[in-house]
Design a protein around this motif. Structure first.
Motif, PDB file in Angstrom:
ATOM      1  N   HIS A 185       0.808  -1.220   0.000  1.00  0.00           N
ATOM      2  CA  HIS A 185       0.000   0.000   0.000  1.00  0.00           C
ATOM      3  C   HIS A 185       0.844   1.275   0.000  1.00  0.00           C
ATOM      4  CE1 HIS A 185      -3.946  -1.731   0.028  1.00  0.00           C
ATOM      5  NE2 HIS A 185      -3.595  -2.568   0.969  1.00  0.00           N
ATOM      6  N   SER A 224       3.941   1.287  -1.934  1.00  0.00           N
ATOM      7  CA  SER A 224       4.787   1.332  -3.132  1.00  0.00           C
ATOM      8  C   SER A 224       3.914   1.296  -4.378  1.00  0.00           C
ATOM      9  CB  SER A 224       5.814   0.207  -3.110  1.00  0.00           C
ATOM     10  OG  SER A 224       5.195  -1.053  -3.029  1.00  0.00           O
ATOM     11  N   GLY A 225       3.631   0.130  -4.910  1.00  0.00           N
ATOM     12  CA  GLY A 225       2.883   0.074  -6.157  1.00  0.00           C
ATOM     13  C   GLY A 225       1.469   0.598  -6.064  1.00  0.00           C
ATOM     14  N   ASN A 226       0.811   0.349  -4.931  1.00  0.00           N
ATOM     15  CA  ASN A 226      -0.620   0.616  -4.888  1.00  0.00           C
ATOM     16  C   ASN A 226      -0.985   2.055  -4.587  1.00  0.00           C
ATOM     17  OD1 ASN A 226      -3.219  -0.510  -5.222  1.00  0.00           O
ATOM     18  ND2 ASN A 226      -3.559  -0.322  -3.032  1.00  0.00           N
ATOM     19  N   ALA A 275       1.138   4.733  -5.576  1.00  0.00           N
ATOM     20  CA  ALA A 275       2.069   5.583  -6.311  1.00  0.00           C
ATOM     21  C   ALA A 275       1.287   6.351  -7.375  1.00  0.00           C
ATOM     22  CB  ALA A 275       3.146   4.737  -6.958  1.00  0.00           C
ATOM     23  N   ASP A 276       1.814   7.479  -7.747  1.00  0.00           N
ATOM     24  CA  ASP A 276       1.307   8.223  -8.899  1.00  0.00           C
ATOM     25  C   ASP A 276       2.382   8.195  -9.972  1.00  0.00           C
ATOM     26  OD1 ASP A 276      -1.185   9.007  -8.232  1.00  0.00           O
ATOM     27  OD2 ASP A 276      -0.623  10.984  -7.524  1.00  0.00           O
ATOM     28  N   THR A 277       1.990   8.568 -11.170  1.00  0.00           N
ATOM     29  CA  THR A 277       3.000   8.739 -12.199  1.00  0.00           C
ATOM     30  C   THR A 277       3.059  10.215 -12.553  1.00  0.00           C
ATOM     31  OG1 THR A 277       2.049   6.710 -13.078  1.00  0.00           O
ATOM     32  CG2 THR A 277       3.896   7.657 -14.252  1.00  0.00           C
ATOM     33  N   GLY A 305       7.718   7.569 -11.479  1.00  0.00           N
ATOM     34  CA  GLY A 305       6.806   7.193 -10.399  1.00  0.00           C
ATOM     35  C   GLY A 305       6.997   8.088  -9.182  1.00  0.00           C
ATOM     36  N   LEU A 306       5.863   8.421  -8.541  1.00  0.00           N
ATOM     37  CA  LEU A 306       5.892   9.249  -7.339  1.00  0.00           C
ATOM     38  C   LEU A 306       5.399   8.414  -6.169  1.00  0.00           C
ATOM     39  CD1 LEU A 306       4.212  12.408  -8.774  1.00  0.00           C
ATOM     40  CD2 LEU A 306       6.513  12.307  -7.886  1.00  0.00           C
ATOM     41  N   TRP A 307       6.140   8.420  -5.101  1.00  0.00           N
ATOM     42  CA  TRP A 307       5.739   7.669  -3.912  1.00  0.00           C
ATOM     43  C   TRP A 307       6.333   8.337  -2.699  1.00  0.00           C
ATOM     44  CZ3 TRP A 307       8.958   2.493  -4.163  1.00  0.00           C
ATOM     45  CH2 TRP A 307      10.314   2.809  -4.290  1.00  0.00           C
ATOM     46  N   PHE A 308       5.994   7.836  -1.507  1.00  0.00           N
ATOM     47  CA  PHE A 308       6.549   8.342  -0.251  1.00  0.00           C
ATOM     48  C   PHE A 308       6.521   9.864  -0.215  1.00  0.00           C
ATOM     49  CE2 PHE A 308       8.233   4.066  -0.420  1.00  0.00           C
ATOM     50  CZ  PHE A 308       8.180   3.660   0.899  1.00  0.00           C
ATOM     51  N   ARG A 309       5.348  10.435  -0.524  1.00  0.00           N
ATOM     52  CA  ARG A 309       5.294  11.894  -0.536  1.00  0.00           C
ATOM     53  C   ARG A 309       4.971  12.467   0.836  1.00  0.00           C
ATOM     54  NH1 ARG A 309       1.856  13.240  -5.591  1.00  0.00           N
ATOM     55  NH2 ARG A 309       1.168  11.114  -5.277  1.00  0.00           N
ATOM     56  N   ALA A 334      -4.512  12.058 -10.772  1.00  0.00           N
ATOM     57  CA  ALA A 334      -3.414  11.956  -9.808  1.00  0.00           C
ATOM     58  C   ALA A 334      -3.891  12.215  -8.377  1.00  0.00           C
ATOM     59  CB  ALA A 334      -2.308  12.939 -10.174  1.00  0.00           C
ATOM     60  N   ASP A 335      -3.045  11.842  -7.414  1.00  0.00           N
ATOM     61  CA  ASP A 335      -3.324  12.093  -6.006  1.00  0.00           C
ATOM     62  C   ASP A 335      -2.614  13.370  -5.551  1.00  0.00           C
ATOM     63  OD1 ASP A 335      -4.826   9.820  -5.875  1.00  0.00           O
ATOM     64  OD2 ASP A 335      -3.238   8.571  -5.033  1.00  0.00           O
TER      65      ASP A 335
END
Lengths: 410, 188
Positions: free
Chosen positions: A258, A260-262, A264-266, A272-276, A388-389
């Motif tokens: 939840h 990493s892949g699930n 993430a935004d692009t 890839g965007l994650w851990f924001r 996007a999120d």
């Protein structure tokens, strides 16, 4: 079968017992000081709002998978900064809400610590406690919509709520265990069907993360993580692990599904965007807002909420002309870090078309952008934000001459 | 206040008799879990393979388990059903800008299958089955061959197609860190 409060209440109502019980309790003869206290049932035991109050969490009605439950807070019906616990939004990926007996529940802290420890709920409540008012917000909140659902502040922005959380600072528990030098992250895990897992930097865990057992003065609601929830102030609420049962002190992020892949935004360029983590400064006018109707010209207070993962909301400006000019709104005191902040702005509607919008500036001086400004910064088209999120753009509401209010985002 | 004074006194006493670097507990609450309690709870798997149990499996082994325990929701070929989305590509990154899996580590797939699947009976798969189903899902995504053996050593070595396409590739954070993306310029 354990007794379920809701079915009890229904049974009580249909049998007409609520009133009878009240009368009996009030007139029971010969009550001495040694008599057992009278315990009312149903509506008298735990009150409910008026049936005329339109307090309903809603969802967009779009097809959801079996793994997702999404219910949004009716922001347009609420005042002040506290969201009633029963109206707190929820966004779950679990197979059923865990039904946890707090006497059986344990919190385990282990990993890179000198002394792994396990705590009962009773033991956690013996620690020095703190109460803090914090918002939670889903990373998908405020994503612009197309179609009929966009005419509702609830369905567009209702994945945020604000509560007073009470519990023990995670830093206190970690100090009991003695965190070792090489540790740099924690992995928090829930007791739900998929043992929901999130990695959180140790720096944040030691800074202000809260292991909460109470929400708005009562035990955390089951949908919000009863009996324990990890509150990570100002950060995307996917980090706020519900039904918390384990904190593993480690030296790397675990890249759980939840996080990493699930989730993430692009980015527009395909990265890839994650851990924001931190949420940006945001505000939205809740009244008047999409779907509402002004009965006629005259005075009409504009009110709404502002918040920021960056800390305190420093100011909110309101425009009634679609952003050409802004004037500063009044902030309800006290203004608290990582909490919803209520703003109010006096306005007299002259009956002409108007576009109302608010703009948040936080303590770091970061300013909420318009969707066009946000697109320019990201070198994207505005369509990007419809998928996007972490969108924190300004929300314009258009007032038509007939008093109807609609969403004025493109 | 009295409580705070007492704590302070306790801390001073503690500081006097314990070397500075070995900080002891302040409140003395909680109990020491047994090694077995920790082992039972500690199922999470790290990207470097830390936490993976013994076991092995190939996509060929996993096809049967998949058909029996996964296909009802994810579809016979991993393309999804009305109940749930497919497994090709892996992950749920929006907007879909690049082809293929956006899950950065194969351990993430293993860990989630192990902890959460099958949906109605999570935790019921034995380690060999988890390795095999993981291999099958990766095979559906053209990431491994149907005969590649996945085990505690080989799983973390699987190169996921977009591992290096994240910003930043290795996340980090310390107090005071600004939002890494979408920092809007100051006005005024």
């Amino acid at each position: 079968m354990g007794s379920h409060p809701r079915s009890d209440r229904r049974r009580f109502l249909t049998s007409g017992g609520a009133l009878a019980g009240f009368v009996m309790g009030a007139t029971r003869p010969g009550r001495s000081q040694t008599a057992a206290p009278y315990e009312p049932q149903g509506l008298l035991a735990y009150g409910q709002p008026s049936r005329f109050a339109n307090l309903v969490r809603r969802t967009t009605g779009r097809p959801t998978t079996i793994t997702d439950t999404a219910l949004m807070t009716p922001l347009q019906e609420l005042d002040g900064i506290i969201t009633p616990s029963g109206l707190h939004y929820l966004m779950d990926h679990v197979n059923g809400i865990p039904d946890i007996d707090p006497r059986q529940h344990r919190l385990l802290l282990h990993g890179m610590v000198d002394r792994p420890l396990t705590f009962t709920m009773e033991e956690l409540k013996r620690f020095p406690s703190v109460s803090r008012i914090h918002f939670l917000e889903c990373n998908a909140n405020s994503r612009p919509l197309r179609g009929p659902n966009r005419e509702s502040v609830q369905l567009v922005h209702g994945r945020t709520s604000c509560s007073e959380w009470t519990g023990v600072l995670l830093s206190v528990l970690l100090a009991e265990c003695g965190v070792q030098q090489q540790a740099s992250w924690i992995v928090a895990e829930g007791s739900d069907s998929n043992r929901y897992t999130m990695s959180i930097p140790l720096g944040k865990a030691l800074d202000d993360a809260l292991v909460a057992y109470a929400q708005n003065g009562e035990p955390v609601r089951p949908h919000q993580g009863y009996p324990l929830r990890l509150v990570v102030p100002g950060w995307e609420a996917i980090r706020a692990v519900k039904w918390l049962r384990r904190v593993h002190v480690v030296d790397q992020p675990y890249m759980a599904w939840h996080e990493s892949g699930n989730n993430a935004d692009t980015r527009p360029d395909g990265k890839g965007l994650w851990f924001r983590f931190e949420l940006g400064p945001k505000s939205v006018i809740t009244r008047p807002s999409g779907g509402q109707h002004l009965p006629g010209p005259g005075f009409c207070e504009i009110t709404g909420l502002a918040w920021s993962g960056g800390g305190i909301v420093r100011r909110v400006d309101v425009s009634t002309d679609g952003g050409r000019t802004y004037r500063e709104a009044e902030l309800q005191q006290p203004v608290l870090p990582h909490a919803h902040t209520r703003f109010r702005f006096p306005w007299r509607w002259n009956g002409e078309e108007a576009v109302l919008q608010s703009r948040c500036t936080d303590q770091r001086g970061e300013v909420q952008p318009t969707i066009e400004e946000a697109a320019k910064i990201l070198n994207a088209t505005i369509d990007y934000f419809y998928q996007a999120d972490h969108f924190n753009g300004i929300q314009p509401w258009k007032i038509a001459r007939d008093g109807s209010v609609t969403n004025a985002l493109p | 206040m009295r409580c705070r004074e007492r704590l302070l006194a306790a801390a001073v006493t503690l500081a006097a008799c314990v070397p500075a670097q070995a900080q002891g507990p302040t409140y003395g609450l909680g109990r020491t879990p047994s090694a077995e309690d920790i082992r039972a709870a500690d199922t999470a798997v790290a990207p470097d393979g830390t936490g993976l149990p013994p076991g092995r499996g190939t996509a060929r082994d996993g096809a049967g388990v998949y058909a029996q325990k996964c296909a009802a929701c994810h579809g016979p070929n991993g393309t999804g059903t009305a109940l749930h989305r497919g497994l090709i590509p892996l992950g749920n990154a929006k907007p879909v800008k690049i082809q293929g899996s956006l899950v950065p580590y194969a351990t993430t797939v293993w860990d989630f299958i192990n902890r959460a699947m099958p949906w109605t009976k999570p935790g019921s798969l034995v380690a060999d089955e988890v390795y095999a189903v993981t291999a099958y899902v990766l095979y559906l995504n053209d990431i491994v061959k149907d005969t590649d053996v996945l085990d505690a050593t080989s799983l973390s070595k699987v190169q996921m197609p977009h591992r290096d396409d994240f910003i930043p590739a290795q996340p980090g954070w310390k107090p005071g860190t600004r939002r890494q993306f979408g920092n809007y310029p100051k006005r005024q």
